[in-house]
Write an enzyme that holds these catalytic residues in place. Structure first.
Site, PDB file in Angstrom:
ATOM      1  N   SER A   1       8.872  20.694  22.289  1.00 42.26           N
ATOM      2  CA  SER A   1      10.042  21.485  22.599  1.00 42.26           C
ATOM      3  C   SER A   1       9.632  23.040  22.298  1.00 42.26           C
ATOM      4  O   SER A   1       8.800  23.509  21.623  1.00 42.26           O
ATOM      5  CB  SER A   1      11.469  21.354  21.801  1.00 42.26           C
ATOM      6  OG  SER A   1      11.564  19.869  21.898  1.00 42.26           O
ATOM      7  N   GLN A   2      10.527  23.958  23.262  1.00 47.29           N
ATOM      8  CA  GLN A   2      10.530  25.269  23.169  1.00 47.29           C
ATOM      9  C   GLN A   2      10.754  25.720  21.571  1.00 47.29           C
ATOM     10  O   GLN A   2      11.703  25.354  21.182  1.00 47.29           O
ATOM     11  CB  GLN A   2      11.473  25.901  24.049  1.00 47.29           C
ATOM     12  CG  GLN A   2      11.841  27.429  24.306  1.00 47.29           C
ATOM     13  CD  GLN A   2      12.964  27.621  25.218  1.00 47.29           C
ATOM     14  OE1 GLN A   2      13.435  26.750  25.687  1.00 47.29           O
ATOM     15  NE2 GLN A   2      13.041  29.077  25.194  1.00 47.29           N
TER      16      GLN A   2
END
Ligand code: SAM
Length: 230
Positions: A80-81
């Site tokens: 994930s970011q």
């Protein structure tokens, strides 16, 4: 001509030192960006500032390790970011020693951050190949994290109840087993929506039931399982 007093580096050492230095700077910039975007939890920022995201990223993307973006990790999944990781972790309001269940181990980065913040971490991944790689990283980097390959929509009852449950894949709804496995006062953070875009639900178990607040505009890979997408 001025004489340099630096000790010459061997070729291998030179590359290694240069890359460590570069990533240190990029990691600092990532932390600065998180602060600019409103992340305030000092323990969280400390954990993210001390963990090498490039250890969790595939070789082909290593130069983008500290970009504020999700990156492929294989099996059509992503790490994930950083902002999303930070936002979700902050929403858990963790205390050291809390038991936390993560659904969707992926690369292991999120689990490592939770562990570095002092949580007792339990993480579930449905792809064995990804879990094998994540476990290697935990061992190499010295993290003690319990993990299993299973359908995380059913939770991990044996070690519950949990002060926090973090779902890192997008669900059609909050799986009942996860709500059941929350301790009183515990918080479930879960993206809910369709398979394109989700709203982040932050659900707290109270003595009378559950209360929730929401944050818009997140995009995750789908949560596949008995209580998720088919
Ligand atoms: N937390 C991860 C990290 O730090 O790299 C990123 C997770 S990725 C966005 C979502 C992960 O959830 C994928 O690895 C996917 O295989 C996993 N997943 C999807 N459905 C699942 C389920 N029912 N049980 C466990 N893992 C699941």
């Amino acid at each position: 001509m001025a004489k340099s007093d630096a000790t010459p580096l061997s070729p291998g050492e030179s590359t290694q030192r240069r890359s460590v230095k570069r990533f240190d700077m990029e990691r600092d910039e990532m932390i600065q960006l998180l602060q600019e975007r409103g992340i305030r939890d000092e323990r969280l920022l400390g954990a993210m500032g001390s963990i090498d995201r490039h250890e969790f990223v595939q070789e082909a993307f290593v130069n983008r390790s500290y970009d504020d973006s999700a990156l492929p990790i294989g099996k059509s999944q992503t790490i994930s970011q950083p902002y999303t990781v930070a936002f979700m972790t902050e929403a858990l309001s963790l205390h050291p020693g809390d038991r936390v269940l993560e659904i969707g181990t992926g690369s292991g980065y999120q689990a490592a951050i939770l562990a570095r913040m002092g949580a007792k971490v339990f993480t579930i991944e449905r792809h064995m190949d990804l879990l094998v790689e994540a476990r290697k990283r935990f061992d190499r980097l010295g993290f003690t994290i319990a993990s299993k390959c299973s359908d995380g929509t059913l939770g991990w009852k044996e070690f519950g109840p949990y002060a926090g449950i973090l779902v890192t894949a997008g669900a059609p709804d909050a799986p009942e087993p996860l709500l059941d496995q929350l301790a009183p006062g515990g918080i479930l953070v879960i993206p809910i929506g369709d398979q394109e875009v989700q709203t982040l639900y932050i659900i707290t178990r109270t003595k009378d039931g559950y209360v929730s607040r929401q944050a818009a505009g997140f995009k995750f890979v789908p949560l596949i399982g008995k209580k998720g997408w088919k």
